[in-house]
Scaffold this motif. Structure first.
Motif, PDB file in Angstrom:
ATOM      1  N   SER A 209       0.832  -1.197   0.000  1.00  0.00           N
ATOM      2  CA  SER A 209       0.000   0.000   0.000  1.00  0.00           C
ATOM      3  C   SER A 209       0.868   1.249   0.000  1.00  0.00           C
ATOM      4  O   SER A 209       0.597   2.224  -0.702  1.00  0.00           O
ATOM      5  N   ALA A 210       1.943   1.186   0.783  1.00  0.00           N
ATOM      6  CA  ALA A 210       2.872   2.320   0.817  1.00  0.00           C
ATOM      7  C   ALA A 210       3.586   2.483  -0.522  1.00  0.00           C
ATOM      8  O   ALA A 210       3.798   3.591  -1.006  1.00  0.00           O
ATOM      9  N   THR A 211       3.933   1.354  -1.128  1.00  0.00           N
ATOM     10  CA  THR A 211       4.621   1.385  -2.424  1.00  0.00           C
ATOM     11  C   THR A 211       3.776   2.059  -3.492  1.00  0.00           C
ATOM     12  O   THR A 211       4.262   2.846  -4.309  1.00  0.00           O
ATOM     13  N   PHE A 212       2.476   1.748  -3.493  1.00  0.00           N
ATOM     14  CA  PHE A 212       1.578   2.339  -4.473  1.00  0.00           C
ATOM     15  C   PHE A 212       1.229   3.792  -4.148  1.00  0.00           C
ATOM     16  O   PHE A 212       0.597   4.467  -4.952  1.00  0.00           O
ATOM     17  N   GLY A 213       1.610   4.237  -2.955  1.00  0.00           N
ATOM     18  CA  GLY A 213       1.367   5.625  -2.583  1.00  0.00           C
ATOM     19  C   GLY A 213      -0.058   5.925  -2.168  1.00  0.00           C
ATOM     20  O   GLY A 213      -0.502   7.075  -2.261  1.00  0.00           O
ATOM     21  N   PHE A 214      -0.800   4.918  -1.691  1.00  0.00           N
ATOM     22  CA  PHE A 214      -2.184   5.145  -1.284  1.00  0.00           C
ATOM     23  C   PHE A 214      -2.236   5.760   0.109  1.00  0.00           C
ATOM     24  O   PHE A 214      -1.596   5.269   1.038  1.00  0.00           O
ATOM     25  N   SER A 215      -2.998   6.837   0.273  1.00  0.00           N
ATOM     26  CA  SER A 215      -3.194   7.417   1.610  1.00  0.00           C
ATOM     27  C   SER A 215      -4.101   6.530   2.455  1.00  0.00           C
ATOM     28  O   SER A 215      -3.942   6.428   3.670  1.00  0.00           O
ATOM     29  N   GLU A 216      -5.068   5.896   1.803  1.00  0.00           N
ATOM     30  CA  GLU A 216      -5.929   4.899   2.450  1.00  0.00           C
ATOM     31  C   GLU A 216      -5.860   3.609   1.639  1.00  0.00           C
ATOM     32  O   GLU A 216      -5.918   3.643   0.415  1.00  0.00           O
ATOM     33  N   THR A 217      -5.725   2.498   2.330  1.00  0.00           N
ATOM     34  CA  THR A 217      -5.589   1.220   1.631  1.00  0.00           C
ATOM     35  C   THR A 217      -6.880   0.869   0.907  1.00  0.00           C
ATOM     36  O   THR A 217      -7.937   0.773   1.525  1.00  0.00           O
ATOM     37  N   PRO A 218      -6.831   0.672  -0.420  1.00  0.00           N
ATOM     38  CA  PRO A 218      -8.043   0.340  -1.176  1.00  0.00           C
ATOM     39  C   PRO A 218      -8.610  -1.019  -0.761  1.00  0.00           C
ATOM     40  O   PRO A 218      -7.882  -1.910  -0.330  1.00  0.00           O
ATOM     41  N   SER A 219      -9.894  -1.158  -0.955  1.00  0.00           N
ATOM     42  CA  SER A 219     -10.572  -2.400  -0.586  1.00  0.00           C
ATOM     43  C   SER A 219     -10.021  -3.594  -1.350  1.00  0.00           C
ATOM     44  O   SER A 219      -9.927  -4.703  -0.812  1.00  0.00           O
ATOM     45  N   TRP A 220      -9.620  -3.378  -2.621  1.00  0.00           N
ATOM     46  CA  TRP A 220      -9.153  -4.505  -3.415  1.00  0.00           C
ATOM     47  C   TRP A 220      -7.839  -5.069  -2.881  1.00  0.00           C
ATOM     48  O   TRP A 220      -7.594  -6.287  -2.973  1.00  0.00           O
ATOM     49  N   ILE A 221      -7.004  -4.213  -2.285  1.00  0.00           N
ATOM     50  CA  ILE A 221      -5.757  -4.695  -1.699  1.00  0.00           C
ATOM     51  C   ILE A 221      -6.045  -5.486  -0.424  1.00  0.00           C
ATOM     52  O   ILE A 221      -5.453  -6.544  -0.174  1.00  0.00           O
ATOM     53  N   LEU A 222      -6.964  -4.978   0.402  1.00  0.00           N
ATOM     54  CA  LEU A 222      -7.356  -5.712   1.607  1.00  0.00           C
ATOM     55  C   LEU A 222      -7.971  -7.059   1.236  1.00  0.00           C
ATOM     56  O   LEU A 222      -7.715  -8.078   1.896  1.00  0.00           O
ATOM     57  N   ALA A 223      -8.798  -7.062   0.193  1.00  0.00           N
ATOM     58  CA  ALA A 223      -9.426  -8.313  -0.257  1.00  0.00           C
ATOM     59  C   ALA A 223      -8.369  -9.301  -0.743  1.00  0.00           C
ATOM     60  O   ALA A 223      -8.459 -10.508  -0.475  1.00  0.00           O
ATOM     61  N   LEU A 224      -7.367  -8.793  -1.447  1.00  0.00           N
ATOM     62  CA  LEU A 224      -6.287  -9.647  -1.945  1.00  0.00           C
ATOM     63  C   LEU A 224      -5.536 -10.292  -0.781  1.00  0.00           C
ATOM     64  O   LEU A 224      -5.244 -11.492  -0.795  1.00  0.00           O
ATOM     65  N   GLY A 225      -5.244  -9.472   0.235  1.00  0.00           N
ATOM     66  CA  GLY A 225      -4.567 -10.005   1.413  1.00  0.00           C
ATOM     67  C   GLY A 225      -5.414 -11.029   2.147  1.00  0.00           C
ATOM     68  O   GLY A 225      -4.921 -12.077   2.573  1.00  0.00           O
ATOM     69  N   GLY A 226      -6.708 -10.727   2.291  1.00  0.00           N
ATOM     70  CA  GLY A 226      -7.615 -11.652   2.968  1.00  0.00           C
ATOM     71  C   GLY A 226      -7.733 -12.976   2.232  1.00  0.00           C
ATOM     72  O   GLY A 226      -7.774 -14.052   2.852  1.00  0.00           O
ATOM     73  N   LEU A 227      -7.750 -12.920   0.892  1.00  0.00           N
ATOM     74  CA  LEU A 227      -7.840 -14.137   0.093  1.00  0.00           C
ATOM     75  C   LEU A 227      -6.573 -14.983   0.247  1.00  0.00           C
ATOM     76  O   LEU A 227      -6.640 -16.215   0.382  1.00  0.00           O
TER      77      LEU A 227
END
Length: 333
Positions: A209-227
């Motif tokens: 998330s930090a690498t992509f420069g997101f101020s708030e972690t997008p839902s799709w990244i959280l979903a990817l991690g959860g999967l």
């Protein structure tokens, strides 16, 4: 080149999430397995669903701490940040894979924080940032939480099981009580799985998330991690489940309930405040708490020692791996 690194980092994050599921599945379900409340097949299904839900719905707070709270990435070139994040995630994942192979429940939180610290040291060695710019205050708070969380879990579990033993087990038929708590323990197992997903998904997706420069972690990244966590539970989680569930102390449904409720309460509270505590430490502390409530003789100290040794090694091992991988990547990229 940057786009390629982003894709590789994404894939390595999935690998890290898989490792979290494989190793930390024990944190949410091991006591249910040890007490006989759930079978391995049931554990895989329940843990997968609840871990994903916790990661997706409640994982953004801790992700911010892990991704941006340790190394001042805002002062670094985006390519360096990407290489550093990739090195950290890969190093943490490799260490957890080794630990899981040897049935050791190491802390994935320790692993990724140690790995990010290794990235910070590598950047300091290259004169990209000064040593004092590493956020030592944040690290101090995180390290303190790693000490407080197992003690809190142990104390809560000790109190809960002691109350159950004094007011319920001593006044009612033990078999009937354990039968009731067998069902209650399934609920607390779900509680732990949700809490674990909410806290530990950051260990996989925080750096990306930090690498992509997101101020708030997008839902799709959280979903990817959860999967990724859910897949790890299903494929390799059984290795550590046996260690925590059966080798530390004898677990009954009442003991398992006490350990799980204490663990989940501690971890979910930490997630709310954005602190990446060790779910592993918390649960092992809770299991020890119910073990001590039954007397010191009921705890297998030799197993506890092996677990503690692996905990001590985690941060320096992850940091060293990160420095090595980062240095090699800088040379060859």
């Amino acid at each position: 080149m940057i786009e390629t690194l982003f894709i590789v980092t994404l894939l390595v994050s999935i690998y890290m999430a898989w490792n979290i599921g494989a190793n930390d599945a024990a944190n949410s379900m091991a006591t249910s397995y040890g007490s006989g409340a759930l079978t391995l097949r049931q554990i895989i299904i329940i843990a997968g669903i609840l871990e994903f839900s916790g990661a997706f719905l409640f994982g953004s707070r801790v992700t911010k701490t892990v991704g941006k709270g340790i190394v001042p990435i805002e002062h670094l070139d985006p390519t360096i940040v990407t290489i550093g994040a990739l090195s950290a995630i890969l190093s943490a994942g490799l260490w957890i894979t080794i630990a899981t192979y040897y049935h050791l429940p190491v802390s994935t939180s320790h692993s990724i924080v140690g790995a990010m610290l290794g990235f910070g040291f590598a950047a300091v060695a290259e004169d990209l940032i000064p040593l004092e710019s590493i956020k030592w205050g944040v690290l101090y708070k995180i390290a303190l939480s790693w000490v407080v969380s197992p003690l809190t879990g142990a104390l809560l579990a000790f109190i809960i099981f002691s109350l159950i033993r004094i007011f319920i087990l001593s006044n009612m038929d033990v078999d009937k009580v354990e039968g009731v708590f067998r069902y209650l323990q399934v609920l607390t197992a779900c509680y732990v799985a949700f809490a674990h997903g909410s806290n530990d998904v950051a260990n996989a997706v925080g750096p990306i998330s930090a690498t992509f420069g997101f101020s708030e972690t997008p839902s799709w990244i959280l979903a990817l991690g959860g999967l990724g966590i859910a897949i790890g539970v299903a494929t390799w989680g059984y290795r550590v489940i046996e260690t925590v569930g059966k080798r530390i102390t004898e677990l009954t449904p009442t003991r398992g309930f006490s350990a799980e409720f204490a663990t989940a309460t501690t971890v979910l509270s930490a997630s709310y405040f954005g602190m990446p505590i060790s779910t592993t430490h918390t649960l092992v502390g809770s299991v020890l708490g119910v073990g001590f409530a039954g007397g010191l003789a009921s705890v297998d100290i030799s197993v506890v020692k092996r677990i503690i040794y692996s905990w001590v090694l985690t941060i320096p091992a992850a940091a060293t791996l990160t420095i090595t991988i980062y240095t090699l990547m800088v040379v060859f990229i």
